[in-house]
Design a protein around this motif. Structure first.
Motif, short mmCIF file in Angstrom:
data_model
loop_
_atom_site.label_atom_id
_atom_site.label_comp_id
_atom_site.label_asym_id
_atom_site.label_seq_id
_atom_site.Cartn_x
_atom_site.Cartn_y
_atom_site.Cartn_z
N ARG A 226 0.82 -1.21 0.00
CA ARG A 226 0.00 0.00 0.00
C ARG A 226 0.86 1.26 0.00
O ARG A 226 0.55 2.25 -0.65
N ASN A 227 1.96 1.20 0.72
CA ASN A 227 2.81 2.37 0.87
C ASN A 227 3.57 2.73 -0.41
O ASN A 227 3.84 3.89 -0.68
N TYR A 357 13.82 0.31 5.78
CA TYR A 357 12.62 -0.49 5.97
C TYR A 357 13.02 -1.91 6.37
O TYR A 357 13.76 -2.58 5.67
N LYS A 422 9.23 10.40 -3.18
CA LYS A 422 8.94 9.61 -1.97
C LYS A 422 10.09 9.71 -0.98
O LYS A 422 9.89 9.89 0.23
N HIS A 426 10.29 11.39 2.73
CA HIS A 426 10.77 10.56 3.83
C HIS A 426 11.87 11.28 4.61
O HIS A 426 11.89 11.26 5.85
N LEU A 442 3.36 4.06 7.50
CA LEU A 442 2.50 3.26 6.65
C LEU A 442 1.12 3.89 6.53
O LEU A 442 0.59 4.43 7.50
N LYS A 443 0.57 3.78 5.32
CA LYS A 443 -0.80 4.26 5.14
C LYS A 443 -1.77 3.30 5.81
O LYS A 443 -1.60 2.09 5.73
#
Length: 444
Positions: A226-227, A357, A422, A426, A442-443
């Motif tokens: 999703r992210n 991550y 992105k 970040h 995270l979304k």
């Protein structure tokens, strides 16, 4: 008597570069041996043999690719959740099952033996993730991954040369040739996997540089997707195109050479791949010198775009008679693999490291790989059962390269801009929070 696990751990601490090189060579040999159970059949043409009006060889490629594709979808879960236990035994068991399926291909009558290639492809599709699991998240992952990745190029040509040699010089029956070829590689496979299975775990320095790697359960995989969904979808589209055209080049190289009026000596199938292997090994291996993960991520984008354009330009030169078929084969192969190899974990290793991550490369690799082979199957079916059935493989391949690789280069430019934005966002979040290591929020 030398106890290898203790020796490898000590060597990893005292000379990590030497140990990493040794592990990389073992990974290369392990995966190269896998190709001996996957690609030798492509050295045969099975001329005049058909089923339902379709060449037997096309059926074999389709069945194997379907099995390979199915294993990639299964591998999204298996490889993402993989622990360090019994990986070596699993590698040997999967390849052993694949070898037995080649025996079935030799023994069963046509057309029933065609379905043995479905069984042959499924276990082999899991080997890459198992082997790379030993290499990811390390200081020298680029170097190790590059040595492993060139097995795509060298090994495919090498095992087909052996298959061609068995057909021409030993007069081995085409149906027995794949099984016999695999038999030659079993001792080397067992030896390489044994040493690979004793690779020490990443140390604290590796983790500090490349972020800790761990298995990812389903909710974690869904959150990650999703992210980064837009970027991942773009990467999937490009990889589908690359996988399809790499497979056409790999599986129908004999047919392409014949249409170009070039004699197909067994050694030719290796000679065209050696320059590609050396170029890619040097290019990808040098990226280990780039410590900045942000820079490395975008250097991979640049390499992929350059490879796509090289394939397009070299095909245009061939069509206008400005280069000969040998150099065209080397140039297009170099271009395709320049773009293809970074997708095989190297790009994703830097992606995780750039965003700090905590996860693993296997999930991302098998996500794009599953759709990559879906694209390969789709192209094969489209060619054989669509309006282009009468078109030769050379024409289909060369015309397709110009159109599809150009479009893919444009998509990669868009993808690079997406990840740049992105990463910039970040970095701002990290600065605001004044924290050195945080995963991207995270979304929900």
């Amino acid at each position: 008597m030398i106890h290898f696990p203790s020796l490898s751990k000590r060597l990893s601490e005292e000379n990590p570069l030497l140990m990493s090189t040794f592990v990389a060579v073992m990974a290369f040999l392990s995966y190269s041996c896998m190709y001996a159970f996957r690609k030798p059949f492509a050295a045969a043409t099975f001329t005049g043999e058909e089923w339902w009006g379709i060449d037997i060889k096309v059926w074999l490629i389709l069945m194997q690719t379907l099995g390979y594709m199915a294993s990639k979808f299964y591998g999204i879960k298996l490889i993402a959740e993989l622990s360090g236990n019994k990986r070596g035994l699993l590698i040997l068991s999967l390849i052993g099952f694949s070898w037995l399926s080649l025996l079935g291909f030799a023994l069963l009558p046509a057309p029933f033996n065609i379905f043995c290639f479905l069984l042959n492809g499924f276990p082999l599709g899991l080997i890459w993730g198992l082997v790379f699991h030993y290499l990811e998240g390390r200081k020298f992952t680029e170097m190790m991954g590059s040595i492993l990745a060139i097995s795509f190029v060298f090994s495919s040509g090498f095992v087909k040369s052996i298959g061609r040699y068995l057909l021409v010089d030993w007069a081995i029956d085409p149906y027995w040739m794949p099984f016999v070829t695999g038999a030659f590689f079993i001792p080397l496979l067992i030896t390489a996997v044994f040493f690979l299975d004793h690779t020490p775990a990443p140390n604290e320095g590796d983790i500090a540089l490349k972020t800790k790697r761990k298995s990812m359960n389903k909710p974690e995989r869904q959150a990650f997707f999703r992210n980064f969904s837009f970027g991942i979808v773009l990467l999937v589209l490009v990889y589908m195109a690359l996988t399809a055209f790499r497979d056409i080049r790999d599986n129908f190289v004999v047919e392409i050479w014949k249409e170009l009026k070039v004699g197909i000596a067994p050694e030719l199938l290796t000679q065209t791949e050696i320059p590609i292997t050396l170029i890619l090994l040097l290019m990808m291996g040098l990226l280990v010198l780039v410590k900045n993960n942000f820079k490395a991520l975008f250097l991979y984008h640049l390499i992929i775009i350059s490879g796509l354009l090289l394939a397009v330009i070299s095909t245009f030169l061939l069509q206008n008679g400005w280069i000969n078929p040998f150099y065209w084969t080397v140039a297009t192969g170099t271009g395709i693999y320049m773009a293809y190899i970074p997708f095989n974990c190297l790009l994703f290793d830097r992606l995780l490291a750039a965003f700090k991550y905590v996860g693993n490369v296997g999930f991302l690799m098998y996500l794009v790989d599953s759709f990559g082979y879906l694209g390969s199957c789709g192209i094969l079916v489209f060619k054989q059962f669509g309006d282009w059935e009468a078109m030769s493989w050379f024409t289909f391949y060369s015309e397709g390269l110009i159109i599809v690789m150009t479009l893919s280069a444009v998509i990669m430019v868009i993808n690079g801009l997406y990840f740049y934005k992105k990463l910039k966002h970040h970095s701002i979040i990290l600065a605001i929070n004044s924290q050195s290591i945080q995963p991207l929020p995270l979304k929900k």
